[in-house]
Design a protein around this motif. Structure first.
Motif, mmCIF file in Angstrom:
data_model
loop_
_atom_site.group_PDB
_atom_site.id
_atom_site.type_symbol
_atom_site.label_atom_id
_atom_site.label_comp_id
_atom_site.label_asym_id
_atom_site.label_seq_id
_atom_site.Cartn_x
_atom_site.Cartn_y
_atom_site.Cartn_z
ATOM 1 N N THR A 89 50.721 -0.719 37.786
ATOM 2 C CA THR A 89 50.300 -1.259 39.079
ATOM 3 C C THR A 89 51.494 -1.383 40.023
ATOM 4 O O THR A 89 51.420 -1.015 41.203
ATOM 5 N N GLU B 20 45.585 -3.547 45.416
ATOM 6 C CA GLU B 20 45.527 -5.012 45.393
ATOM 7 C C GLU B 20 44.328 -5.502 44.583
ATOM 8 O O GLU B 20 44.385 -6.545 43.943
ATOM 9 N N ARG C 238 50.536 -3.708 34.067
ATOM 10 C CA ARG C 238 51.197 -4.351 35.199
ATOM 11 C C ARG C 238 52.291 -3.449 35.768
ATOM 12 O O ARG C 238 52.455 -3.333 36.987
ATOM 13 N N TRP D 149 44.816 -6.300 40.664
ATOM 14 C CA TRP D 149 45.397 -7.530 40.111
ATOM 15 C C TRP D 149 44.362 -8.482 39.509
ATOM 16 O O TRP D 149 44.579 -8.981 38.401
ATOM 17 N N ARG E 52 44.149 -9.797 35.560
ATOM 18 C CA ARG E 52 44.037 -11.191 35.125
ATOM 19 C C ARG E 52 42.861 -11.351 34.155
ATOM 20 O O ARG E 52 42.968 -12.044 33.143
#
Length: 174
Positions: free
Chosen positions: A66, A151, A63, A154, A158
């Motif tokens: 990112t 984008e 994360r 993401w 998850r």
């Protein structure tokens, strides 16, 4: 003394000694099995703790990588990145690489598959940004497509988080 009585006495003593010996051996086998079970349980707990720590760090570092890519993208849009900007991106990339490498050694395929997909996507975005920064974008690459690719990471993160939680036995939705 009668030979039959002696044989009966010897058989009785042998039976008594043999019985206690068999009881002792059975007790030792039981203790060994119990020790093996305790060792196995301890090893399972240690592996779970190791996986929990690795997975938490992998999730966090993916994360953060990112986010660092997004920050770097913003900096590229604003102008030329500084050495500090580059260092921050490289630190996030290195942290993710280290955690991903660690996970490759302890995680099952059910975790490695989504981890690999996220890793590929993150490195793809990194490569795009570096090519754009050098002024050598591949066909169709620009800051807009780099943002779209970032984008798209993401949902992969998850999916990775869901796999990490499932492997740790946490199956409730998040």
């Amino acid at each position: 003394m009668d030979l039959g009585a002696v044989l009966i006495a010897v058989a009785g003593v042998t039976g008594t000694l043999g019985g206690s010996l068999l009881t002792q051996r059975a007790a030792e086998r039981g203790r060994r099995r119990e020790l093996e079970l305790v060792r196995d349980q301890e090893a399972s707990r240690e592996l779970l703790a190791l996986r929990r720590a690795c997975y938490g760090e992998l999730n966090r570092d993916a994360r953060q990588f990112t986010t660092a890519l997004g920050t770097y993208l913003f900096v590229l849009r604003a102008g030329a990145p500084t050495d500090a900007d580059r260092a921050a991106l490289e630190a996030a990339k290195a942290a993710h690489r280290d955690r991903y490498s660690e996970a490759q050694m302890i995680a099952p395929h059910s975790v490695l598959a989504p981890a690999a997909a996220a890793n590929r996507a993150l490195n793809d975005v990194y490569g795009r940004l570096k090519r754009i920064e050098r002024g050598e974008p591949a066909g169709g690459e620009d800051l807009g497509t780099a943002e779209e690719a970032r984008e798209a990471v993401w949902p992969l993160l998850r999916t990775l988080r869901t796999a990490l939680r499932a492997d740790l036995g946490i199956n409730d939705p998040f």
